[in-house]
Write a protein that holds these residues in place. Structure first.
Motif, PDB file in Angstrom:
ATOM      1  N   ASN A 171      29.403  37.518  38.255  1.00 50.46           N
ATOM      2  CA  ASN A 171      29.559  38.817  38.918  1.00 50.46           C
ATOM      3  C   ASN A 171      29.126  39.246  39.936  1.00 50.46           C
ATOM      4  O   ASN A 171      28.979  40.661  40.202  1.00 50.46           O
ATOM      5  N   SER A 172      28.315  38.660  40.832  1.00 48.80           N
ATOM      6  CA  SER A 172      27.528  39.194  41.786  1.00 48.80           C
ATOM      7  C   SER A 172      28.407  38.990  43.232  1.00 48.80           C
ATOM      8  O   SER A 172      28.301  39.786  44.141  1.00 48.80           O
ATOM      9  N   GLY A 173      29.848  38.633  42.956  1.00 49.27           N
ATOM     10  CA  GLY A 173      30.493  38.557  44.172  1.00 49.27           C
ATOM     11  C   GLY A 173      30.701  37.110  44.986  1.00 49.27           C
ATOM     12  O   GLY A 173      31.107  37.152  46.166  1.00 49.27           O
ATOM     13  N   LYS A 174      30.300  36.314  44.238  1.00 54.31           N
ATOM     14  CA  LYS A 174      30.192  34.858  44.755  1.00 54.31           C
ATOM     15  C   LYS A 174      31.463  34.414  45.309  1.00 54.31           C
ATOM     16  O   LYS A 174      31.581  33.714  46.219  1.00 54.31           O
ATOM     17  N   THR A 175      32.460  34.359  44.093  1.00 52.76           N
ATOM     18  CA  THR A 175      33.837  33.880  44.558  1.00 52.76           C
ATOM     19  C   THR A 175      34.235  34.732  45.834  1.00 52.76           C
ATOM     20  O   THR A 175      34.793  34.089  46.894  1.00 52.76           O
ATOM     21  N   THR A 176      34.137  35.904  45.997  1.00 58.17           N
ATOM     22  CA  THR A 176      34.581  36.957  47.026  1.00 58.17           C
ATOM     23  C   THR A 176      33.856  36.411  48.292  1.00 58.17           C
ATOM     24  O   THR A 176      34.830  36.142  49.359  1.00 58.17           O
ATOM     25  N   ASN A 197      24.828  41.883  48.215  1.00 63.74           N
ATOM     26  CA  ASN A 197      26.085  42.001  48.268  1.00 63.74           C
ATOM     27  C   ASN A 197      26.068  43.481  47.418  1.00 63.74           C
ATOM     28  O   ASN A 197      25.244  44.008  46.906  1.00 63.74           O
ATOM     29  N   ASP A 228      28.289  48.387  49.823  1.00 62.31           N
ATOM     30  CA  ASP A 228      29.216  49.720  49.949  1.00 62.31           C
ATOM     31  C   ASP A 228      29.014  50.361  48.586  1.00 62.31           C
ATOM     32  O   ASP A 228      28.897  51.852  48.885  1.00 62.31           O
ATOM     33  N   GLU A 229      28.688  49.942  47.550  1.00 59.44           N
ATOM     34  CA  GLU A 229      28.529  50.651  46.567  1.00 59.44           C
ATOM     35  C   GLU A 229      27.132  51.486  46.358  1.00 59.44           C
ATOM     36  O   GLU A 229      27.152  52.710  46.189  1.00 59.44           O
ATOM     37  N   SER A 258      28.912  43.537  52.174  1.00 61.19           N
ATOM     38  CA  SER A 258      29.890  43.757  51.381  1.00 61.19           C
ATOM     39  C   SER A 258      30.826  42.801  51.471  1.00 61.19           C
ATOM     40  O   SER A 258      31.816  42.645  52.205  1.00 61.19           O
ATOM     41  N   ALA A 259      30.932  41.925  50.333  1.00 61.88           N
ATOM     42  CA  ALA A 259      31.792  40.617  50.529  1.00 61.88           C
ATOM     43  C   ALA A 259      33.541  41.268  50.376  1.00 61.88           C
ATOM     44  O   ALA A 259      34.325  40.693  51.123  1.00 61.88           O
ATOM     45  N   ALA A 260      33.424  42.232  49.719  1.00 61.03           N
ATOM     46  CA  ALA A 260      34.813  42.635  49.230  1.00 61.03           C
ATOM     47  C   ALA A 260      35.335  43.101  50.633  1.00 61.03           C
ATOM     48  O   ALA A 260      36.593  43.119  50.829  1.00 61.03           O
ATOM     49  N   ASP A 270      38.068  39.238  36.703  1.00 57.43           N
ATOM     50  CA  ASP A 270      37.471  39.790  38.063  1.00 57.43           C
ATOM     51  C   ASP A 270      37.286  41.394  37.995  1.00 57.43           C
ATOM     52  O   ASP A 270      36.211  41.978  38.490  1.00 57.43           O
ATOM     53  N   ARG A 319      35.513  46.759  38.096  1.00 54.41           N
ATOM     54  CA  ARG A 319      35.479  46.667  39.696  1.00 54.41           C
ATOM     55  C   ARG A 319      37.029  46.140  39.980  1.00 54.41           C
ATOM     56  O   ARG A 319      37.910  45.693  39.335  1.00 54.41           O
ATOM     57  N   LEU A 320      37.555  46.637  41.102  1.00 53.56           N
ATOM     58  CA  LEU A 320      38.835  46.204  41.648  1.00 53.56           C
ATOM     59  C   LEU A 320      38.686  44.842  41.817  1.00 53.56           C
ATOM     60  O   LEU A 320      38.130  44.466  42.765  1.00 53.56           O
ATOM     61  N   GLY A 380      39.790  41.505  43.883  1.00 53.46           N
ATOM     62  CA  GLY A 380      40.086  41.411  45.283  1.00 53.46           C
ATOM     63  C   GLY A 380      41.486  40.557  45.399  1.00 53.46           C
ATOM     64  O   GLY A 380      41.677  39.414  44.899  1.00 53.46           O
TER      65      GLY A 380
END
Ligand code: GDP
Ligand code: MG
Length: 797
Positions: free
Chosen positions: A142-147, A244, A247-248, A273-275, A507, A631-632, A634
């Motif tokens: 959940n750290s945004g790795k896939t994104t 990452n 933005d938040e 911000s990966a997203a 996600d 989270r929203l 992606g």
């Protein structure tokens, strides 16, 4: 008192952490260490597990496990530590702003191209031109790795497997940078040797020696995320830190002093911000730079000689000296090896090949440290790491007073994990997904596809007729090849749509809540809440259910879950139920339908209870899990996943299903002299069916016609009905051939016997051929026994 006894809303300090092995290490790695502050948020609707707040994030653990953790309750009415820290942070930020103006003169600025300390120290050692720069992308779940991975590589991705385990190995070239490769390691919290994911990650880094590591860290949850960072740095491989979710952080008024953090860690730190694709280009150029010039982390020494008298520091350094030559020979970074030895890591210990004498010395050193430090070895190491992190965070992170995302998550959770609303909400959401998948979008999609295939088949059929093609070839093309391709494709819409919803669940963070809410129920079967979704999907179709089990964290859980999925009555069996109820039990449709679904579940439960005590003995992996903020999801991630799953299914299932269709076609159309049959009675299929038919005499339906239908059901369950209709002519024919008791037994047999070939293909993909074969055998045996019982019981009335 133990953590189990803590009341909702109360705070406590952890005194000691019990348990052993994987569970205990997992506690420590997630930050459950002596001295940490916890607050009990709530219990799951069924009373177990509990949700805690620790190190600024939400964690769930089972009550039985909580019992192993000793705490002292904090009864003062001071505000929570994170609230306190946040207000301090504000003040410190203001002071820091002043302080920074006069320190700027001597602070190094490591920004790229600014001539900073991190970027030209080893100019001379650049790797030769043309070397492929390989990077490991590592980070918590959940750290945004896939994104980030999708941002880095775009569409140049390939999916493979890490050797020996079913953990996906995704890799790809960085966009617009030739001669690079990023390998996406699984989401992990530590480099302990207790889960496949962790072992795979560290073996990859130690054995394959990537040129660099990109460590992604969730900046909104920085304490826990940095715990992995420190272990990665010990591996002494050039590394950059991608902070990452900035933005938040910014949106909530927090900030991070990047330069200070770089100075303290000795690696480039890049806020991203990966997203939103912010900072990714900068991240890439830093990563390429450190890899090209092989700049290893400037700091690896996290122990402090002033920390509790320096016991851990001395112990670590003593062991490092002792094993230096062994570590060099085994090509394991020495600091990493020393840390892991203290934690009791057998794998590292064996790889080092120490003499008995050395082992004994090391044991003495550790015992001395435990005595001086007053903590056992694993806890002492975890504490050392968290102390460093605490200092680092104190000096560099300005926490926002409140996080909008967290407040929003709390509000959503009031319903989605609320005591009375959680389960209805879960049922509602899953119901909606099923309805949309099977009745609305899926049905439309499937109709479109079937229409297309039918039209094409019709055209080809006509063309073949007009060309006077040999009737065998004609039949092969239309009834073999086209039918085979058609049945493979017919799974696609369901897979794509279900995975679309699944990726939204995953996600968004809701999947973890589902596990939290349903864990108590599934634990009785020897599983955890994480298995509920694959099992439920099995009611739609076993294929995506089996595919969805990939996300389960332990091999054991995955196997057991997959073995249970076929007991869930899939939608392809509905036509069979409908056909038999209208022929034999008109007016009792609903009752029989519900009865069959329940029977499937009950038999599944019994199978689980038996296998829990036999084949799948032992504990599931510890259920200590993070509940991330909502989270929203992606869009790119979702699309990417659908593409991967569709490709995966087509590539793996295609040959199996295709070959099976052709074989069945051949068996249906030829006799044993390989000449074309005139009546289906003479075909190989019916002769084989005639051979196995006697097996079904005790069940009341020992005719070759029924056996033929059952064999064709192996291809797709729906075809049981069509074959029966063809062979018996009409309903009346079947009513004559079967007694109601036999019809009931046959229904139950259809419910429980072998899964269809597509499901078997996906089981083979996940667990290998042996397990797939075992599953077919098990299902058929169980089906026979239950049908036999049913036939005799129904016969009594
Ligand atoms: P993984 O579990 O580490 O692979 O994490 P994912 O890439 O699946 O991301 C988890 C969730 O966080 C998804 O819903 C993403 O859309 C979201 N996310 C990822 N990066 C960012 C970011 O930089 N900012 C925000 N606000 N959300 C993000
Ligand atoms: Mg992910």
């Amino acid at each position: 008192m133990t953590l189990r006894e803590l009341q909702i809303g109360k705070r406590a300090i952890i005194e000691s952490v019990g348990g052993d092995g994987a569970l205990r290490q997992h506690f420590l790695d997630m930050g459950v260490i002596p001295g940490a502050e916890v607050k009990l948020i709530k219990f799951a609707p069924m009373g177990d597990p509990m949700e805690l707040r620790i190190h600024g994030y939400e964690l769930t653990l089972r009550l039985d496990d909580a019992e192993k953790i000793q705490i002292t309750e904090d009864t003062t009415d001071r505000p929570d530590t994170d609230v306190l820290l946040a207000s301090l942070g504000k003040k410190a930020a203001l002071e820091g702003a002043e302080a920074r103006t006069d320190t700027r003169s001597y602070r190094h600025h490591p920004g790229l191209g600014e001539g900073g300390i991190f970027h030209d120290k080893c100019k001379g050692k650049a790797l030769p031109e043309g070397t492929v720069l390989t990077f490991a992308l590592a980070g918590n779940q959940n750290s945004g790795k896939t994104t980030l991975f999708n941002q880095l590589t775009g569409s140049n991705q390939h999916v493979g497997n890490f050797p020996g385990v079913t953990v996906d190995r995704k890799s790809g070239e960085i966009r617009n940078i030739p001669n690079t490769e990023v390998v996406d390691l699984p989401g992990i919290y530590s480099l302990s040797p207790y889960t496949d994911e962790e072992i795979v990650s560290r073996q990859y880094i130690i054995d394959e020696k990537p040129k660099g590591i990109i460590n992604i860290v969730d900046a909104t949850n920085i304490e826990r995320n940095l715990y992995l960072t420190m272990q990665l740095m010990e591996l002494d491989i050039p590394m950059v830190l991608a902070l990452n979710m900035m933005d938040e952080v910014r949106g909530n008024g927090g900030s991070i002093r990047i330069n200070d953090m770089e100075a303290l860690l000795g690696i480039p730190v890049i806020p991203i911000s990966a997203a939103k694709n912010e900072g990714v280009d900068e991240l890439i150029s830093h990563a390429v730079h450190v890899a090209k010039y092989q700049e290893s982390p400037g700091k690896k020494d996290f122990c402090d000689e002033n920390d509790h008298g320096g016991a851990v520091h001395r112990c670590l350094h003593a062991i490092m000296h002792l094993i230096e030559d062994h570590a060099k020979r085994a090509e394991i970074p020495v600091r990493f090896a020393a840390n892991k030895i203290i934690e009791g890591d057998e794998r590292v210990m064996n790889a080092l090949n120490l003499s008995d004498n050395e082992k004994e010395m090391i044991e003495h050193i550790i015992l001395q440290m435990e005595e001086e430090r007053g903590l056992d070895r694993s806890a002492a190491i975890a504490d050392m790491r968290f102390s460093f992190i605490e200092k680092l965070v104190h000096e560099t992170v300005v926490k926002p007073r409140a996080s909008k995302e967290r407040e929003r998550s709390e509000k959503i959770d009031r319903i989605l994990t609320g005591r009375f609303t959680a389960i209805p909400a879960f049922i509602g959401i899953m119901g909606l997904i099923f309805w949309l998948t099977f009745n609305v979008i899926g049905a439309w999609f499937q109709e479109l596809l079937e229409g297309g295939i039918e039209a094409l088949t019709g055209k080809v059929d006509k063309a073949l007729t007009s060309m006077n093609v040999n009737s065998v070839v004609h039949s092969l093309i239309i009834n073999g090849i086209f039918k085979g391709v058609g049945s493979v494709l017919s799974f696609l819409p369901i897979i794509i749509i279900l995975f679309f919803f699944l990726s939204l669940l995953e996600d968004s963070g809701y999947m973890a809540r589902i596990a939290f809410v349903t864990d108590k129920m599934l634990r009785k079967l020897g599983l955890s809440g994480r298995s509920i979704v694959p099992l439920l999907i099995g009611f739609g179709c076993s294929v995506p259910g089996v595919m969805a089990s990939r996300t389960l964290p332990s091999e054991r859980d995955r196997k057991l879950t997959i073995m249970l999925i076929p007991f869930m009555s899939c939608t392809a069996k509905l036509p069979i139920y409908g056909f038999f109820t209208s022929a034999f039990f008109p007016g009792h449709g609903a009752l029989i339908m519900i009865g069959l679904y329940l029977l499937g579940i009950i038999v599944g439960i019994i199978a689980a209870l038996i296998s829990k005590r036999t084949v799948f003995k032992g504990e599931a992996v510890p259920f200590v899990m993070e509940l991330p903020n909502y989270r929203l999801p992606g869009l790119k991630n979702v699309v990417r996943l659908l593409w991967d799953k569709a490709k995966d299914f087509l590539m793996r299932a295609f040959t199996v299903i295709f070959v099976a269709t052709i074989i069945i076609w051949g068996l249906q159309n030829f006799d044993f002299n390989l000449s074309l049959v005139k009546s289906s009675e003479d075909s190989m299929l019916s002769i084989i069916a005639g051979f196995i038919a006697p097996l079904f005499i005790p069940l009341g339906f020992g005719s070759w016609k029924v056996a033929t239908a059952l064999i064709s059901g192996f291809m797709a369950k729906e075809s049981v009905v069509s074959t029966l209709t063809i062979l018996f002519g009409n309903d009346a024919g079947i009513r004559e051939a079967l007694s109601p008791a036999a019809a009931g037994a046959l229904l139950i047999f259809c419910l429980l016997y072998t899964p269809c070939v597509a499901a078997i293909a996906s089981v083979k993909r996940e667990l290998g051929g042996k397990w797939a074969a075992a599953m077919v055998l098990l299902q058929c045996t169980v089906a026979w026994i239950v049908s036999f019982a049913a036939y005799n019981i129904i016969g009594l009335f």
